[in-house]
Design a protein around this motif. Structure first.
Motif, short mmCIF file in Angstrom:
data_model
loop_
_atom_site.label_atom_id
_atom_site.label_comp_id
_atom_site.label_asym_id
_atom_site.label_seq_id
_atom_site.Cartn_x
_atom_site.Cartn_y
_atom_site.Cartn_z
N PRO A 309 40.16 6.39 -22.78
CA PRO A 309 41.03 6.22 -21.62
C PRO A 309 40.30 5.50 -20.49
CG PRO A 309 40.09 8.41 -21.58
CD PRO A 309 39.57 7.75 -22.83
N TYR A 310 41.09 4.96 -19.55
CA TYR A 310 40.56 4.26 -18.39
C TYR A 310 41.26 4.77 -17.13
CZ TYR A 310 38.79 0.77 -21.76
OH TYR A 310 38.14 0.13 -22.80
N GLY A 311 40.65 4.49 -15.99
CA GLY A 311 41.30 4.76 -14.72
C GLY A 311 40.75 5.95 -13.97
N ARG A 312 40.91 5.90 -12.64
CA ARG A 312 40.43 6.97 -11.75
C ARG A 312 41.58 7.56 -10.92
NH1 ARG A 312 35.55 9.16 -11.22
NH2 ARG A 312 35.41 8.74 -8.99
N PHE A 313 42.84 7.25 -11.29
CA PHE A 313 43.99 7.85 -10.61
C PHE A 313 44.25 9.18 -11.31
CE2 PHE A 313 48.45 8.36 -9.44
CZ PHE A 313 48.51 7.84 -8.16
N VAL A 314 43.36 10.13 -11.09
CA VAL A 314 43.35 11.33 -11.92
C VAL A 314 43.46 12.60 -11.08
CG1 VAL A 314 42.04 10.28 -13.78
CG2 VAL A 314 40.82 11.41 -11.93
N LEU A 315 44.05 13.59 -11.69
CA LEU A 315 44.15 14.91 -11.08
C LEU A 315 42.74 15.48 -10.92
CD1 LEU A 315 46.20 17.10 -10.20
CD2 LEU A 315 46.02 18.04 -12.50
N GLY A 316 42.47 16.02 -9.76
CA GLY A 316 41.15 16.59 -9.50
C GLY A 316 40.36 15.81 -8.47
N ARG A 317 40.81 14.59 -8.15
CA ARG A 317 40.12 13.79 -7.13
C ARG A 317 40.72 13.99 -5.74
NH1 ARG A 317 39.96 7.96 -7.76
NH2 ARG A 317 38.23 8.12 -6.30
N LEU A 343 48.83 20.89 -14.63
CA LEU A 343 48.85 22.02 -13.71
C LEU A 343 49.55 23.24 -14.30
CD1 LEU A 343 49.60 20.22 -10.32
CD2 LEU A 343 47.44 21.26 -11.03
N ARG A 344 50.42 23.02 -15.29
CA ARG A 344 51.13 24.14 -15.90
C ARG A 344 50.18 25.12 -16.58
NH1 ARG A 344 55.82 22.72 -19.82
NH2 ARG A 344 54.17 21.41 -20.76
N ALA A 345 49.00 24.66 -16.94
CA ALA A 345 48.04 25.54 -17.62
C ALA A 345 47.59 26.69 -16.72
CB ALA A 345 46.84 24.73 -18.10
N ASP A 346 47.61 26.47 -15.40
CA ASP A 346 47.20 27.49 -14.45
C ASP A 346 47.99 27.29 -13.15
OD1 ASP A 346 45.98 29.50 -13.05
OD2 ASP A 346 43.99 28.58 -13.00
N ALA A 349 46.59 28.07 -9.62
CA ALA A 349 45.54 27.21 -9.05
C ALA A 349 46.06 25.86 -8.59
CB ALA A 349 44.44 27.00 -10.09
N ALA A 350 47.36 25.62 -8.76
CA ALA A 350 47.92 24.33 -8.38
C ALA A 350 47.90 24.17 -6.86
CB ALA A 350 49.35 24.21 -8.89
N PRO A 351 47.60 22.98 -6.35
CA PRO A 351 47.56 22.76 -4.90
C PRO A 351 48.96 22.74 -4.31
CG PRO A 351 47.25 20.69 -6.05
CD PRO A 351 47.27 21.76 -7.11
N ALA A 376 59.59 23.56 -11.63
CA ALA A 376 60.09 24.93 -11.63
C ALA A 376 59.01 25.91 -12.03
CB ALA A 376 61.28 25.04 -12.58
N GLU A 377 58.01 25.46 -12.77
CA GLU A 377 56.90 26.32 -13.19
C GLU A 377 55.74 26.29 -12.20
OE1 GLU A 377 55.79 25.79 -17.33
OE2 GLU A 377 57.62 24.67 -17.69
N LEU A 378 55.88 25.47 -11.14
CA LEU A 378 54.79 25.30 -10.18
C LEU A 378 55.31 25.57 -8.77
CD1 LEU A 378 53.43 21.98 -11.73
CD2 LEU A 378 52.34 24.22 -11.92
#
Length: 445
Positions: A309-317, A343-346, A349-351, A376-378
């Motif tokens: 994969p490529y790119g820095r438009f990622v969750l966590g930044r 984010l559905r995994a936890d 912890a979602a912002p 709906a899950e977040l």
């Protein structure tokens, strides 16, 4: 059209480096008997040539998709953009180089031949190489200028441009030969010669990698299509399962997907999170000839090659101390689908996020229900659907009305370029330094 601000510093620094190396050589000149007009012509010829081949070398290196530069440059999308503008500037300096070369008769008519530097005669094989380099260089400059014009002419079909663009490494090698044999011999014992040698070596290696089909070779993985559907008439959903060599991805990254041998690979954002099962989902909008026919040309069980994969438009930044605003326009929703899926995994912890989705018609948009289901899950993610068909346009003023006084706002945007420019300019005017605007700069030509 001008390069964006994030591209300018890198280009300016590179041009300054090449110009500084040239300047050290000029500072050591004694001038000899050359008159000022002829001296300016000679050094202008050298400087424009150095900048042209230097920027073209940079463009060739960036074309190999060097992942080591993703972090310092901000992602592969920005590497593509820097590649594009390095190529454009290289063509500009190449044209200037040619014009200066053609100024010989003009200077003669205005100042005469007095003080013109003598033409060096080397004789033997070296002289033959210089003659050949001069002829090939002029021919290659014409081809490079034509290629840049076609690249900027958006109406020229991508499917033709892509094949023509593959010839650029050949043009580069011709110009590299031109630069190597026509550079002043005294360059090779000075910093300018060391820099030129490094640039030519890097560009040559990059050209060989491109010509031998080795770009992204170490990041290519084989797989199979496991599902194909059309959630909307202009959208094709493809699900792939890759083999064990896939190294996983971060939500929001993209990959080059190859479904047909002679068609080549196309970049698409991965619209699903990494669940550890090597399964990827792509939501592909019909924006060209290839993508319009995709649904009828892809079948379950078909082989697929994925590079990435490529790119820095990622969750966590994200800046967790800033107000989070995520904005998607049209098919630009795909990285956010992956973010929400991850984010559905936890959910706890979602912002806290405001997610705005702008669509031409919510009633027939397949992503609206998908977004509602995910959000709906977040509980910490508030979804806002902006239906332009109903006159509900998303504007900077609407976003600014919900701002918390004094709080910094970090906007993550993916969507049409014009829409993003409008939002960025308006929010910058309203929020000033409190705004951090991050976007995917995804352009392949």
């Amino acid at each position: 059209m001008i390069p964006t601000l994030s591209t300018l510093p890198a280009l300016a620094a590179f041009v300054a480096l090449v110009a500084a190396a040239w300047g050290l050589n000029v500072a050591a000149l004694d001038g000899g008997i050359a008159s000022l007009p002829w001296l300016i012509r000679e050094q202008g010829l050298y400087l424009s040539g150095l900048l042209a081949i230097g920027l073209m070398s940079l463009a060739m290196v960036l074309a190999t998709r060097p992942t080591v530069l993703e972090r310092p440059l901000g992602g592969m999308d920005r590497i593509f953009r820097l590649h594009k503008w390095a190529g454009i500037l290289a063509a500009v300096f190449a044209a200037l180089h040619w014009l200066i070369e053609m100024s010989d008769d003009v200077i003669k008519s205005l100042y005469g031949k007095a003080g013109k530097p003598a033409h060096d005669e080397f004789g033997g094989l070296y002289e033959m190489l210089r003659d050949a380099g001069e002829e090939l260089g002029e021919f290659a400059i014409y081809l490079v200028l034509a290629m840049v014009v076609l690249s900027l002419w958006k109406r020229f079909p991508y499917k033709f441009w892509r094949h023509l663009h593959r010839a650029m490494p050949v043009f580069y090698l011709l110009l590299a030969f031109h630069a190597a044999v026509l550079a002043p011999p005294d360059y090779w014992t000075q910093p300018v010669g060391v820099l030129l040698a490094l640039l030519l070596a890097a560009g040559t290696v990059a050209s060989v990698i491109a010509l031998t089909g080795r770009i992204g070779h170490d990041r290519k993985v084989q797989g199979v299509v496991t599902a194909v559907s059309s959630p909307a008439p202009d959208v094709t959903e493809i699900v792939c399962r890759l083999d064990g060599a896939w190294r996983g991805h971060q939500a929001g990254q993209f990959a080059f997907v190859g479904l047909e041998r002679f068609e080549g690979s196309h970049p698409f954002t991965i619209a699903s999170a990494d669940h550890g099962d090597r399964s990827l989902t792509f939501q592909i909008k019909a924006l060209g000839d290839y993508t319009r026919q995709l649904a009828s040309r892809v079948a379950v069980g078909q082989a697929v090659t994925v590079e990435g994969p490529y790119g820095r438009f990622v969750l966590g930044r994200q800046d967790h101390k800033a107000r989070q605003i995520w904005i998607a326009g049209g098919i630009g929703v795909t990285p956010f689908l992956a973010w929400l899926d991850a984010l559905r995994a936890d959910p706890a912890a979602a912002p806290t996020v405001e997610l705005h989705y702008s669509t031409r018609g919510a009633a027939h948009d397949p992503f609206v229900e998908r977004l509602r289901s995910l959000c709906a899950e977040l509980p910490s993610v508030s979804l806002h659907i902006h239906d332009r068909a109903a006159g509900d346009d998303l504007t900077p003023e609407r976003l600014a009305t919900t701002a918390t006084d004094g709080q910094r706002a970090e906007v993550w945007f993916c969507g049409p370029r014009g829409f993003g420019d409008q939002l960025k300019a308006g929010l910058a005017r309203l929020w000033g330094r409190r705004l951090s605007f991050r976007r995917e700069a995804f352009e392949m030509r």
